[in-house]
Scaffold this active site. Structure first.
Site, PDB file in Angstrom:
ATOM      1  N   ASP A  62       0.819  -1.212   0.000  1.00 43.04           N
ATOM      2  CA  ASP A  62       0.000   0.000   0.000  1.00 43.04           C
ATOM      3  C   ASP A  62       0.854   1.262   0.000  1.00 43.04           C
ATOM      4  O   ASP A  62       2.056   1.223   0.300  1.00 43.04           O
ATOM      5  CB  ASP A  62      -0.926   0.014   1.223  1.00 43.04           C
ATOM      6  CG  ASP A  62      -0.148   0.002   2.539  1.00 43.04           C
ATOM      7  OD1 ASP A  62       0.723  -0.867   2.708  1.00 43.04           O
ATOM      8  OD2 ASP A  62      -0.391   0.875   3.399  1.00 43.04           O
ATOM      9  N   ASP A  94       8.503   4.441  -1.222  1.00 40.46           N
ATOM     10  CA  ASP A  94       7.862   3.849  -0.039  1.00 40.46           C
ATOM     11  C   ASP A  94       6.590   3.159  -0.440  1.00 40.46           C
ATOM     12  O   ASP A  94       5.554   3.787  -0.557  1.00 40.46           O
ATOM     13  CB  ASP A  94       7.606   4.975   0.975  1.00 40.46           C
ATOM     14  CG  ASP A  94       6.984   4.481   2.263  1.00 40.46           C
ATOM     15  OD1 ASP A  94       6.904   3.258   2.456  1.00 40.46           O
ATOM     16  OD2 ASP A  94       6.565   5.324   3.081  1.00 40.46           O
ATOM     17  N   GLU A 134       0.239  -0.893   5.783  1.00 43.79           N
ATOM     18  CA  GLU A 134       1.291  -0.394   6.667  1.00 43.79           C
ATOM     19  C   GLU A 134       1.101   1.090   6.940  1.00 43.79           C
ATOM     20  O   GLU A 134       1.391   1.573   8.029  1.00 43.79           O
ATOM     21  CB  GLU A 134       2.670  -0.626   6.020  1.00 43.79           C
ATOM     22  CG  GLU A 134       3.857  -0.466   6.981  1.00 43.79           C
ATOM     23  CD  GLU A 134       4.303   0.972   7.194  1.00 43.79           C
ATOM     24  OE1 GLU A 134       4.942   1.240   8.226  1.00 43.79           O
ATOM     25  OE2 GLU A 134       4.022   1.835   6.344  1.00 43.79           O
ATOM     26  N   GLU A 135       0.571   1.807   5.950  1.00 47.44           N
ATOM     27  CA  GLU A 135       0.414   3.255   6.094  1.00 47.44           C
ATOM     28  C   GLU A 135      -0.823   3.624   6.903  1.00 47.44           C
ATOM     29  O   GLU A 135      -1.045   4.796   7.184  1.00 47.44           O
ATOM     30  CB  GLU A 135       0.366   3.928   4.715  1.00 47.44           C
ATOM     31  CG  GLU A 135       1.596   3.677   3.844  1.00 47.44           C
ATOM     32  CD  GLU A 135       2.865   4.356   4.367  1.00 47.44           C
ATOM     33  OE1 GLU A 135       2.828   4.972   5.441  1.00 47.44           O
ATOM     34  OE2 GLU A 135       3.900   4.241   3.682  1.00 47.44           O
ATOM     35  N   ASP A 181      12.816  -5.554   7.101  1.00 50.66           N
ATOM     36  CA  ASP A 181      11.698  -4.770   6.574  1.00 50.66           C
ATOM     37  C   ASP A 181      12.231  -3.387   6.199  1.00 50.66           C
ATOM     38  O   ASP A 181      13.405  -3.077   6.433  1.00 50.66           O
ATOM     39  CB  ASP A 181      10.589  -4.697   7.630  1.00 50.66           C
ATOM     40  CG  ASP A 181       9.222  -4.280   7.061  1.00 50.66           C
ATOM     41  OD1 ASP A 181       9.131  -3.938   5.864  1.00 50.66           O
ATOM     42  OD2 ASP A 181       8.240  -4.295   7.833  1.00 50.66           O
TER      43      ASP A 181
HETATM   44 ZN   LIG Z   1       6.664   2.368   4.157  1.00 51.41          ZN
END
Ligand SMILES: [Zn+2]
Ligand SMILES: *[C@@H]1O[C@H](CO)[C@@H](O)[C@H](O)[C@H]1NC(C)=O
Ligand SMILES: *[C@@H]1O[C@H](CO)[C@@H](O)[C@H](O)[C@H]1NC(C)=O
Ligand SMILES: *[C@@H]1O[C@H](CO)[C@@H](O)[C@H](O)[C@H]1NC(C)=O
Length: 562
Positions: free
Chosen positions: A150, A183, A217-218, A246
Site C-alpha cells: 500500500d 515507499d 502499513e500506512e 523490513d
Molecule cells: Zn513504508
C-alpha cells in the site's frame, strides 16, 4: 583521518566455525570481536563464496542496459496501480477501496511468472501476500523479507504540484516518479526481481526464503501484516525465523570526507494515543462555573506541556551505541568529544555530560532519548451561549526504548490527579477505579484513544556472530562493489526507529528484526517522506536488487547462531 577507515576499523581475521557436515562449506565469516577500546565495532564486508560464480554472473546481468530498463519498467508498472490505504478503511470484504489490490496482484503475476510458478504463494486475508521458497536444509531457520503493497494517499489538492503525475511511474532517465516509488514498492519489486533472477539462474536455496507483503502499513496494519503475522506464526511457529528485514532508513554519505554511514534500525519506539475528556453539566453560559470543561482541559494541556518526559541514556540502549559510532567516526567530532564518549563507556559523570551535550546539540537526539508527547487533536463546545458538556484532547506519544505504556499512563495520571483534586472532579483513568472525588458529576476521563497502544519493540541483539553481522557485512559488500562507490569507507551503526513499521506485528517470529532500505540519502524521496513528488533514482533500485541478492546468497551459505 586515514583515507580508508574500513580497513583501519576492521580486523582482517576471518573466523571459521565448523558446523556439522558443512564445516568445509560454510565458514562463518566477517566477524570481528570487539576490543575493549572499540566503541563501534565493525565487520568485514561479506560476499558469497560458495556462490561466487553465480554472484558474478548476476552482477554482470544487473549491469546490462536491458536489465536496467526492465527494472525501471517493473517499478513504474507497480507505481501505476494506486494501492492507497486510508485511516478509515473498513475490513477487507466490507470496503470496495481494497479492490485495487486485486489489480496489483494481477500486475505482479504477469510481471513475475517464474516467481509465481516456482514459489508457493499464499494470500492472507485476500490481499496480503506471502511467498514461500522452500530450502533443502531444514536445520536452517528461514529468512523473512518484508515490504508493503500500500501507499499513502495522494491529496487531490496537491496533484498539480507533482512534476510528473503521482501515479505515472514515469522514468525520466534519472528518477522513477510517483507515489510508492520509494515507499515501499521499490523494496517489494527489488525483492521479487532478486528472487526472479536467482530462480532464472537455477539457484536452489538451502535456507528457506519467505517474502511477506502487507496491505495497510500506512494505516492500521491490522488487515495486512497483522493477519500475515498470525498466519506465519501458525505455519512456522514462534521464533522460527533466522531474521527479518523490513523497510527502514538507509545510508548517508558524508559530503565532507566521503565516508558512508549505514544505519539499520534494531529497535522501534512504542506508540500511544491518549484521549483526555473533561465532562460536566451543560447549561446557559450566562451563569457559568469558574472553569468550563474547556478551561479545565486547558489547564491539563498546560500541565502536560510543562512536564515533558525525562531523557534516558543508558549504556545498554540503542541511542548510546548509535552516538558512539557517530562520534568515533564522524571527522567533524572534536577530540574533546571523542575523549568524552570514550570515558562515558565506563564513567557515569562522563555519561551524563555526554548526554547533556548531545541533547543540546542535536534535536533528533532529544527525540531519540525521550518519550515524546504531542497534543494533536482538540475539540469541544457547540454553541456560544451554551456551556460545553465535553471537551477532548488526543495526545500522541512515541515511547522511548527503555520506557513503557505503563510509564506513560503513570506520568499522565500523576499530572492530572492534583488538578482533579483541586477542582473537585472525579478522575477515571485507563479503566481503573475512580481516583478522586468518586461519583462527582464533573469528570476527567483518560483512555487509550483508539486501542492501539504499542510497547517499544524488543531490541535486536548485535552480538558478534549473529544476523546483525551478516546484514552489516552484506551492506558493506553491496556498497564497496557498486559501480557508484566513491567513498573513503563505510561505517555500519545500529539505530533506533522513531516511527513504526509492519515489524510491530512480527515480534513473535524472531528476535532478530531489522528495518533498513538500501538507499543513499540522495536516492529516494525527491521531496521528502509522504508528500508530493515522491521519486527514486533508477540506479538505486538496481543497487537495491544487488543488495537483496547478496543478502539471500550470504544467508544461504552462513550458519547463523540464532
Ligand atoms: Zn513504508
Ligand atoms: C466536592 O464534591 C463532593 C462530592 O460531590 C461534594 O460533597 C463537596 O461539597 C464538593 N466540595 C467542593 C469544595 O466543591
Ligand atoms: C568521487 O568523489 C570525489 C571527491 O568528492 C570527486 O572529485 C569525484 O568526481 C567523484 N567521482 C565520481 C565517479 O563520482
Ligand atoms: C505473540 O505471542 C503471544 C503469546 O503467545 C500472543 O499472545 C500474541 O497474540 C502474539 N502476537 C502476535 C502479534 O501474534
Amino acid at each position: 583521518m586515514p583515507s580508508n577507515l574500513s580497513t583501519v576499523f576492521t580486523a582482517a581475521a576471518a573466523l571459521l566455525i565448523p558446523y556439522g557436515p558443512w564445516a568445509d562449506v560454510w565458514a562463518y565469516r566477517g566477524v570481528v570481536a570487539p576490543t575493549p577500546f572499540d566503541a563501534c565495532p565493525q565487520v568485514d564486508s561479506l560476499s558469497p563464496r560458495v556462490h561466487s560464480i553465480l554472484q558474478a554472473r548476476l552482477e554482470g546481468l544487473y549491469s546490462a542496459g536491458d536489465f536496467k530498463s526492465t527494472v525501471h519498467e517493473k517499478l513504474g508498472g507497480a507505481v501505476r496501480v494506486a494501492t492507497e490505504s486510508y485511516d478509515d478503511m473498513l475490513p477487507v470484504g466490507e470496503d470496495p477501496r481494497w479492490d485495487v489490490f486485486q489489480d496489483f496482484h494481477l500486475f505482479l503475476e504477469s510481471s513475475f511468472p517464474m516467481v509465481y510458478s516456482s514459489l508457493r504463494v499464499t494470500k492472507v486475508n485476500t490481499y496480503g501476500l506471502v511467498f514461500h521458497w522452500q530450502g533443502s536444509e531444514p536445520l536452517l531457520k528461514p529468512l523473512l523479507l518484508a515490504a508493503h503493497q500500500d501507499v499513502v494517499p495522494v491529496d487531490p489538492d496537491t496533484a498539480g504540484q507533482w512534476i510528473h503525475p503521482p501515479y505515472s511511474g514515469h522514468y525520466d532517465g534519472t528518477w522513477i516518479w510517483g507515489r510508492g516509488s520509494a515507499d515501499d514498492k521499490s523494496d517489494l519489486i527489488a525483492q521479487l526481481i532478486a528472487v526472479d533472477s536467482l530462480i532464472k539462474q537455477g539457484f536452489k536455496p538451502l535456507r528457506t526464503i519467505v517474502l511477506a507483503f502487507g496491505i495497510d502499513e500506512e494505516s492500521a496494519g491490522t488487515e495486512g501484516a497483522g493477519r500475515i503475522a498470525v498466519y506465519l506464526e501458525k505455519t512456522y511457529g514462534p521464533n522460527s525465523f533466522a531474521f527479518l528485514l523490513d523497510e527502514g532508513d538507509g545510508y548517508g554519505e558524508n559530503v565532507h570526507d566521503g565516508l558512508i554511514f549505514a544505519s539499520p534500525a534494531i529497535s522501534e519506539k512504542g506508540y500511544f494515543d491518549v484521549k483526555i475528556e473533561v465532562r460536566a453539566a451543560g447549561g446557559h453560559s450566562s451563569i457559568p462555573p469558574r472553569h468550563t470543561t474547556i478551561g479545565v482541559l486547558s489547564q491539563i494541556v498546560v500541565a502536560l506541556e510543562n512536564t515533558p518526559h525525562e531523557a534516558a541514556f543508558p549504556r545498554s540502549g540503542t541511542a548510546f551505541a548509535n552516538a558512539q559510532c557517530a562520534i568515533a567516526h564522524d571527522p567533524k567530532s572534536s577530540l574533546w568529544l571523542k575523549r568524552l564518549a570514550r570515558k562515558a563507556l565506563t564513567d557515569d559523570a562522563s555519561l551524563e555530560e555526554l548526554k547533556q551535550f548531545l541533547l543540546k546539540s542535536d534535536p533528533v537526539f532529544d527525540t531519540m532519548l525521550k518519550t515524546t508527547q504531542a497534543v494533536d487533536i482538540i475539540y469541544g463546545g457547540a454553541k456560544v451561549n451554551a456551556l460545553p458538556e465535553v471537551a477532548t484532547v488526543i495526545v500522541n506519544h512515541r515511547i522511548a526504548e527503555q520506557s513503557s505504556v505503563a510509564d506513560v499512563e503513570q506520568h499522565i495520571v500523576q499530572l492530572i490527579l492534583p488538578i482533579a483534586s483541586r477542582l473537585n472532579m472525579s478522575l477515571h483513568a485507563f479503566g481503573l477505579p475512580p481516583m478522586s472525588n468518586a461519583g462527582h458529576e464533573r469528570q476527567i476521563i483518560i483512555t487509550d484513544a483508539f486501542g492501539t497502544a504499542l510497547e517499544p519493540s524488543p531490541v535486536t541483539p548485535t552480538k558478534p556472530g549473529g544476523p546483525y553481522d551478516l546484514l552489516a557485512g552484506t551492506i558493506k559488500s553491496a556498497l564497496e562493489t557498486s559501480e557508484r562507490y566513491n567513498s573513503t569507507g563505510i561505517i555500519i551503526s545500529p539505530s533506533l526507529g522513531l516511527g513504526n513499521t509492519d515489524t510491530r506485528f512480527y515480534w513473535n517470529l524472531t528476535r532478530h528484526i531489522f528495518r533498513y532500505s538500501h538507499y543513499g540519502d540522495r536516492d529516494d524521496y525527491f521531496n521528502g517522506l509522504h508528500t508530493v513528488n515522491e521519486a527514486v533514482r533508477g540506479e538505486a533500485v538496481v543497487e537495491h536488487i544487488r543488495f537483496f541478492t547478496k543478502l539471500i546468497l550470504n544467508s544461504d551459505e552462513t550458519h547463523l547462531f540464532v
